[in-house]
Design a protein around this motif. Sequence first.
Motif, PDB file in Angstrom:
ATOM      1  N   ARG A  32       0.825  -1.210   0.000  1.00 23.52           N
ATOM      2  CA  ARG A  32       0.000   0.000   0.000  1.00 23.52           C
ATOM      3  C   ARG A  32       0.859   1.260   0.000  1.00 23.52           C
ATOM      4  NH1 ARG A  32      -3.050  -2.504   4.467  1.00 23.52           N
ATOM      5  NH2 ARG A  32      -4.867  -3.578   3.626  1.00 23.52           N
ATOM      6  N   ALA A  33       1.948   1.242   0.740  1.00 18.49           N
ATOM      7  CA  ALA A  33       2.823   2.409   0.843  1.00 18.49           C
ATOM      8  C   ALA A  33       3.787   2.520  -0.333  1.00 18.49           C
ATOM      9  CB  ALA A  33       3.611   2.350   2.154  1.00 18.49           C
ATOM     10  N   GLU A  34       3.720   1.548  -1.258  1.00 23.54           N
ATOM     11  CA  GLU A  34       4.566   1.537  -2.452  1.00 23.54           C
ATOM     12  C   GLU A  34       6.053   1.654  -2.078  1.00 23.54           C
ATOM     13  OE1 GLU A  34       3.029   4.620  -4.962  1.00 23.54           O
ATOM     14  OE2 GLU A  34       1.319   3.409  -5.596  1.00 23.54           O
ATOM     15  N   VAL A  35       6.449   0.856  -1.103  1.00 23.57           N
ATOM     16  CA  VAL A  35       7.843   0.841  -0.670  1.00 23.57           C
ATOM     17  C   VAL A  35       8.672   0.069  -1.708  1.00 23.57           C
ATOM     18  CG1 VAL A  35       9.429   0.102   1.151  1.00 23.57           C
ATOM     19  CG2 VAL A  35       7.143   0.946   1.747  1.00 23.57           C
ATOM     20  N   PRO A  36       9.780   0.637  -2.181  1.00 27.81           N
ATOM     21  CA  PRO A  36      10.610  -0.048  -3.195  1.00 27.81           C
ATOM     22  C   PRO A  36      11.437  -1.174  -2.569  1.00 27.81           C
ATOM     23  CG  PRO A  36      11.646   2.015  -2.575  1.00 27.81           C
ATOM     24  CD  PRO A  36      10.311   1.988  -1.847  1.00 27.81           C
ATOM     25  N   MET A  37      10.778  -2.281  -2.272  1.00 27.79           N
ATOM     26  CA  MET A  37      11.418  -3.378  -1.564  1.00 27.79           C
ATOM     27  C   MET A  37      12.386  -4.147  -2.440  1.00 27.79           C
ATOM     28  SD  MET A  37      10.499  -3.482   1.577  1.00 27.79           S
ATOM     29  CE  MET A  37      11.108  -5.125   1.938  1.00 27.79           C
ATOM     30  N   ALA A  38      13.461  -4.605  -1.825  1.00 25.20           N
ATOM     31  CA  ALA A  38      14.340  -5.581  -2.456  1.00 25.20           C
ATOM     32  C   ALA A  38      13.743  -6.965  -2.231  1.00 25.20           C
ATOM     33  CB  ALA A  38      15.737  -5.500  -1.856  1.00 25.20           C
ATOM     34  N   TYR A  39      13.902  -7.846  -3.220  1.00 25.93           N
ATOM     35  CA  TYR A  39      13.331  -9.192  -3.135  1.00 25.93           C
ATOM     36  C   TYR A  39      14.430 -10.241  -3.203  1.00 25.93           C
ATOM     37  CZ  TYR A  39       8.478  -7.678  -3.459  1.00 25.93           C
ATOM     38  OH  TYR A  39       7.256  -7.112  -3.183  1.00 25.93           O
ATOM     39  N   SER A  40      14.154 -11.374  -2.597  1.00 28.52           N
ATOM     40  CA  SER A  40      15.085 -12.490  -2.645  1.00 28.52           C
ATOM     41  C   SER A  40      15.087 -13.100  -4.031  1.00 28.52           C
ATOM     42  CB  SER A  40      14.690 -13.545  -1.607  1.00 28.52           C
ATOM     43  OG  SER A  40      13.409 -14.082  -1.926  1.00 28.52           O
ATOM     44  N   ALA A  41      16.158 -13.820  -4.337  1.00 28.45           N
ATOM     45  CA  ALA A  41      16.226 -14.532  -5.608  1.00 28.45           C
ATOM     46  C   ALA A  41      15.551 -15.888  -5.464  1.00 28.45           C
ATOM     47  CB  ALA A  41      17.688 -14.688  -6.033  1.00 28.45           C
TER      48      ALA A  41
END
Length: 254
Positions: A32-41
């Motif tokens: 909802r907050a549109e946080v630019p999260m890093a994701y796991s591979a």
Amino acid sequence: MQRIRLRYTKRGRLRFTSHRDFQRAFERALRRAEVPMAYSAGFTPHPKVSYANAAPTGTGSEAEYLEIALTQARDPEQLRVLLDESMPTGLDIIEAVEARTSGLADRLTASVWELRLDGVDRAEAERAVALFTTAEAVEVQRTTKNGVRTFDARSAVVQLETHSSQADRPNNHPCAILRLVVRHVTPAVRPDDVLSGLRAVADLAPPVPAAVTRLAQGLFDEETGTVTDPLAPDREAATALSKAAPAAAATAPA
């Protein structure tokens, strides 16, 4: 990659939220907050969120911690506000700092708990506390997925004492307030284990379940006997960096 450390609460009825329920609510808030999260591979990528020593279901807390990894830099306070607005009331994001040091989990070595025992007279609680703290060991049992386990609930307890104030006693009914400082050991000694120990050594059995709240967690200071703020090193590093930047600019060649 930027790392942000967050402190959050579990208040009121939300203390019955399980850790898994909190994870789902927090991941929805990130979207909802549109946080630019890093994701796991991997085949099923998931947001890089590190949770540290979550409180047991049914206990309140003023000091829960987690760390998130971002692909783009964000102001920690603005990010905190956006996330807090996206979370249910009671699961409140109350502090955010940029991670400038390592080992947040390593700094969570002890917790301060408040145990509210409605229906228990303070003198009765003081007697039970004295018996518990003077005992060399207090064995209790807990049911685990591998069966019933017996362990010592006394050795991890650094401090246990009665505490009271006018705010703790809104009416004339008996109510004992205990403050507990306990080290994080293996197996973990939880507040309900200490309550079981008080029942074992002094037959202290509150007529209603105790209301338990974690007030703080962090590194235990052996000299002062206090639990320190685990986010303080990051704030201090940020302050030092902000002071160093103008000095470096002033000495730079024109």
